[in-house]
Design a protein around this motif. Structure first.
Motif, PDB file in Angstrom:
ATOM      1  N   VAL A  88     -26.606 -20.613 -21.491  1.00 54.25           N
ATOM      2  CA  VAL A  88     -25.717 -21.610 -20.906  1.00 54.25           C
ATOM      3  C   VAL A  88     -25.960 -21.668 -19.399  1.00 54.25           C
ATOM      4  CG1 VAL A  88     -23.319 -22.230 -20.455  1.00 54.25           C
ATOM      5  CG2 VAL A  88     -23.964 -21.316 -22.688  1.00 54.25           C
ATOM      6  N   ASP A  89     -26.114 -22.878 -18.904  1.00 51.78           N
ATOM      7  CA  ASP A  89     -26.260 -23.081 -17.463  1.00 51.78           C
ATOM      8  C   ASP A  89     -24.861 -23.276 -16.883  1.00 51.78           C
ATOM      9  OD1 ASP A  89     -26.899 -23.750 -14.880  1.00 51.78           O
ATOM     10  OD2 ASP A  89     -27.703 -25.731 -15.388  1.00 51.78           O
ATOM     11  N   PHE A  90     -24.281 -22.208 -16.360  1.00 54.18           N
ATOM     12  CA  PHE A  90     -22.913 -22.269 -15.856  1.00 54.18           C
ATOM     13  C   PHE A  90     -22.788 -23.114 -14.594  1.00 54.18           C
ATOM     14  CE2 PHE A  90     -22.627 -18.788 -18.793  1.00 54.18           C
ATOM     15  CZ  PHE A  90     -21.370 -18.958 -19.342  1.00 54.18           C
ATOM     16  N   SER A  91     -23.898 -23.404 -13.930  1.00 55.12           N
ATOM     17  CA  SER A  91     -23.828 -24.249 -12.739  1.00 55.12           C
ATOM     18  C   SER A  91     -23.441 -25.687 -13.099  1.00 55.12           C
ATOM     19  CB  SER A  91     -25.154 -24.227 -11.975  1.00 55.12           C
ATOM     20  OG  SER A  91     -26.177 -24.839 -12.747  1.00 55.12           O
ATOM     21  N   GLN A  92     -23.588 -26.061 -14.365  1.00 51.77           N
ATOM     22  CA  GLN A  92     -23.183 -27.411 -14.781  1.00 51.77           C
ATOM     23  C   GLN A  92     -21.679 -27.626 -14.604  1.00 51.77           C
ATOM     24  OE1 GLN A  92     -23.426 -28.202 -19.041  1.00 51.77           O
ATOM     25  NE2 GLN A  92     -23.212 -26.005 -19.454  1.00 51.77           N
ATOM     26  N   PHE A  93     -20.915 -26.555 -14.555  1.00 55.53           N
ATOM     27  CA  PHE A  93     -19.471 -26.671 -14.401  1.00 55.53           C
ATOM     28  C   PHE A  93     -19.059 -26.791 -12.933  1.00 55.53           C
ATOM     29  CE2 PHE A  93     -20.160 -24.064 -18.269  1.00 55.53           C
ATOM     30  CZ  PHE A  93     -19.840 -25.051 -19.189  1.00 55.53           C
ATOM     31  N   ASP A  94     -19.979 -26.507 -12.018  1.00 56.48           N
ATOM     32  CA  ASP A  94     -19.671 -26.594 -10.593  1.00 56.48           C
ATOM     33  C   ASP A  94     -19.304 -28.001 -10.175  1.00 56.48           C
ATOM     34  OD1 ASP A  94     -20.168 -23.907 -10.374  1.00 56.48           O
ATOM     35  OD2 ASP A  94     -22.176 -24.162  -9.526  1.00 56.48           O
ATOM     36  N   HIS A  95     -19.963 -29.003 -10.718  1.00 56.28           N
ATOM     37  CA  HIS A  95     -19.667 -30.386 -10.327  1.00 56.28           C
ATOM     38  C   HIS A  95     -18.246 -30.774 -10.720  1.00 56.28           C
ATOM     39  CE1 HIS A  95     -20.592 -31.291 -14.541  1.00 56.28           C
ATOM     40  NE2 HIS A  95     -19.966 -32.433 -14.358  1.00 56.28           N
ATOM     41  N   MET A  96     -17.701 -30.167 -11.760  1.00 54.50           N
ATOM     42  CA  MET A  96     -16.314 -30.445 -12.146  1.00 54.50           C
ATOM     43  C   MET A  96     -15.371 -29.982 -11.050  1.00 54.50           C
ATOM     44  SD  MET A  96     -16.120 -29.423 -16.107  1.00 54.50           S
ATOM     45  CE  MET A  96     -17.401 -29.912 -17.229  1.00 54.50           C
ATOM     46  N   HIS A  97     -15.651 -28.838 -10.457  1.00 57.84           N
ATOM     47  CA  HIS A  97     -14.818 -28.312  -9.379  1.00 57.84           C
ATOM     48  C   HIS A  97     -14.881 -29.234  -8.163  1.00 57.84           C
ATOM     49  CE1 HIS A  97     -12.799 -25.516  -6.750  1.00 57.84           C
ATOM     50  NE2 HIS A  97     -13.824 -25.538  -5.940  1.00 57.84           N
ATOM     51  N   GLU A  98     -16.079 -29.713  -7.856  1.00 59.98           N
ATOM     52  CA  GLU A  98     -16.240 -30.624  -6.719  1.00 59.98           C
ATOM     53  C   GLU A  98     -15.483 -31.921  -6.955  1.00 59.98           C
ATOM     54  OE1 GLU A  98     -20.453 -30.985  -6.480  1.00 59.98           O
ATOM     55  OE2 GLU A  98     -20.724 -28.941  -5.766  1.00 59.98           O
ATOM     56  N   HIS A  99     -15.487 -32.420  -8.192  1.00 61.10           N
ATOM     57  CA  HIS A  99     -14.791 -33.652  -8.536  1.00 61.10           C
ATOM     58  C   HIS A  99     -13.277 -33.465  -8.394  1.00 61.10           C
ATOM     59  CE1 HIS A  99     -13.802 -37.387 -10.497  1.00 61.10           C
ATOM     60  NE2 HIS A  99     -13.108 -36.747 -11.429  1.00 61.10           N
ATOM     61  N   GLU A 100     -12.758 -32.326  -8.847  1.00 58.46           N
ATOM     62  CA  GLU A 100     -11.320 -32.053  -8.723  1.00 58.46           C
ATOM     63  C   GLU A 100     -10.908 -31.943  -7.269  1.00 58.46           C
ATOM     64  OE1 GLU A 100     -10.799 -28.542 -11.026  1.00 58.46           O
ATOM     65  OE2 GLU A 100     -10.799 -29.615 -12.931  1.00 58.46           O
ATOM     66  N   ALA A 101     -11.754 -31.343  -6.442  1.00 59.53           N
ATOM     67  CA  ALA A 101     -11.443 -31.208  -5.016  1.00 59.53           C
ATOM     68  C   ALA A 101     -11.371 -32.579  -4.364  1.00 59.53           C
ATOM     69  CB  ALA A 101     -12.474 -30.331  -4.321  1.00 59.53           C
ATOM     70  N   ALA A 102     -12.200 -33.504  -4.801  1.00 62.12           N
ATOM     71  CA  ALA A 102     -12.192 -34.853  -4.245  1.00 62.12           C
ATOM     72  C   ALA A 102     -10.923 -35.606  -4.618  1.00 62.12           C
ATOM     73  CB  ALA A 102     -13.415 -35.623  -4.733  1.00 62.12           C
ATOM     74  N   GLU A 103     -10.286 -35.215  -5.729  1.00 63.94           N
ATOM     75  CA  GLU A 103      -9.058 -35.865  -6.167  1.00 63.94           C
ATOM     76  C   GLU A 103      -7.821 -35.362  -5.439  1.00 63.94           C
ATOM     77  OE1 GLU A 103      -8.835 -35.262 -10.356  1.00 63.94           O
ATOM     78  OE2 GLU A 103     -10.410 -36.704 -10.796  1.00 63.94           O
ATOM     79  N   GLU A 104      -7.934 -34.263  -4.678  1.00 64.85           N
ATOM     80  CA  GLU A 104      -6.796 -33.709  -3.953  1.00 64.85           C
ATOM     81  C   GLU A 104      -6.312 -34.721  -2.923  1.00 64.85           C
ATOM     82  OE1 GLU A 104      -5.109 -30.697  -4.156  1.00 64.85           O
ATOM     83  OE2 GLU A 104      -6.216 -30.427  -6.007  1.00 64.85           O
ATOM     84  N   PRO A 105      -5.012 -34.842  -2.729  1.00 65.99           N
ATOM     85  CA  PRO A 105      -4.505 -35.755  -1.700  1.00 65.99           C
ATOM     86  C   PRO A 105      -5.017 -35.363  -0.320  1.00 65.99           C
ATOM     87  CG  PRO A 105      -2.718 -34.916  -3.076  1.00 65.99           C
ATOM     88  CD  PRO A 105      -3.965 -34.187  -3.470  1.00 65.99           C
ATOM     89  N   ALA A 106      -5.200 -36.356   0.521  1.00 73.31           N
ATOM     90  CA  ALA A 106      -5.741 -36.116   1.864  1.00 73.31           C
ATOM     91  C   ALA A 106      -4.856 -35.182   2.668  1.00 73.31           C
ATOM     92  CB  ALA A 106      -5.914 -37.442   2.598  1.00 73.31           C
ATOM     93  N   GLU A 107      -3.538 -35.301   2.511  1.00 69.73           N
ATOM     94  CA  GLU A 107      -2.660 -34.440   3.299  1.00 69.73           C
ATOM     95  C   GLU A 107      -2.793 -32.978   2.897  1.00 69.73           C
ATOM     96  OE1 GLU A 107      -0.216 -36.161  -0.095  1.00 69.73           O
ATOM     97  OE2 GLU A 107      -1.490 -36.994   1.443  1.00 69.73           O
ATOM     98  N   ALA A 108      -3.093 -32.697   1.611  1.00 70.65           N
ATOM     99  CA  ALA A 108      -3.272 -31.313   1.190  1.00 70.65           C
ATOM    100  C   ALA A 108      -4.565 -30.753   1.766  1.00 70.65           C
ATOM    101  CB  ALA A 108      -3.298 -31.211  -0.336  1.00 70.65           C
ATOM    102  N   ALA A 109      -5.600 -31.582   1.838  1.00 69.15           N
ATOM    103  CA  ALA A 109      -6.874 -31.118   2.379  1.00 69.15           C
ATOM    104  C   ALA A 109      -6.782 -30.864   3.879  1.00 69.15           C
ATOM    105  CB  ALA A 109      -7.966 -32.152   2.095  1.00 69.15           C
ATOM    106  N   SER A 110      -5.917 -31.609   4.555  1.00 71.62           N
ATOM    107  CA  SER A 110      -5.811 -31.435   5.999  1.00 71.62           C
ATOM    108  C   SER A 110      -4.758 -30.419   6.396  1.00 71.62           C
ATOM    109  CB  SER A 110      -5.486 -32.778   6.654  1.00 71.62           C
ATOM    110  OG  SER A 110      -4.209 -33.218   6.233  1.00 71.62           O
TER     111      SER A 110
END
Length: 122
Positions: A88-110
């Motif tokens: 299993v290539d576990f790095s394939q799941f890394d993009h899911m984490h990046e996608h979820e981070a992009a969905e975070e509200p801007a105020e939470a990221a700042s």
């Protein structure tokens, strides 16, 4: 007199991991005597007839157990990755984490962290 719900346990740092219907929270808290511990909370959204609720499970991890806990977790994950699922290539799941981070509200990221450094597990 209203009692302080945190009982003197101030939250110092928090990280959240979304995983489908579950969310994991990693929180560093302090005691009244300025000692620190970690809580790991699994929160699952449960649907009911009249809406939904959250089912929570919590682990308290104290500083004297950090290294043993991290070693056991690392060894267990490595066993699954290298012995049970070596193809299993576990790095394939890394993009899911990046996608979820992009969905975070801007105020939470700042939102500024209350600590100058990250929690390190060395």
């Amino acid at each position: 007199m209203e009692e302080n719900k945190t009982n003197g346990r101030d939250e110092i740092y928090s990280a959240k991991v979304k995983a489908g219907k579950r969310t994991y929270f990693f929180d560093v808290k302090s005691t009244r005597s300025n000692d620190y511990y970690l809580t790991i909370t699994e929160s699952k959204k449960r649907f009911k007839e009249d809406g939904f609720s959250y089912e929570k499970h919590k682990i308290f991890l104290y500083k004297e157990d950090f290294n043993k806990f991290l070693e056991a977790l690392t060894n267990t994950v490595n066993h699954v990755k290298h012995e049970l699922m070596p193809n299993v290539d576990f790095s394939q799941f890394d993009h899911m984490h990046e996608h979820e981070a992009a969905e975070e509200p801007a105020e939470a990221a700042s939102k500024p962290s209350t600590l100058d450094t990250e929690l390190k597990w060395d």
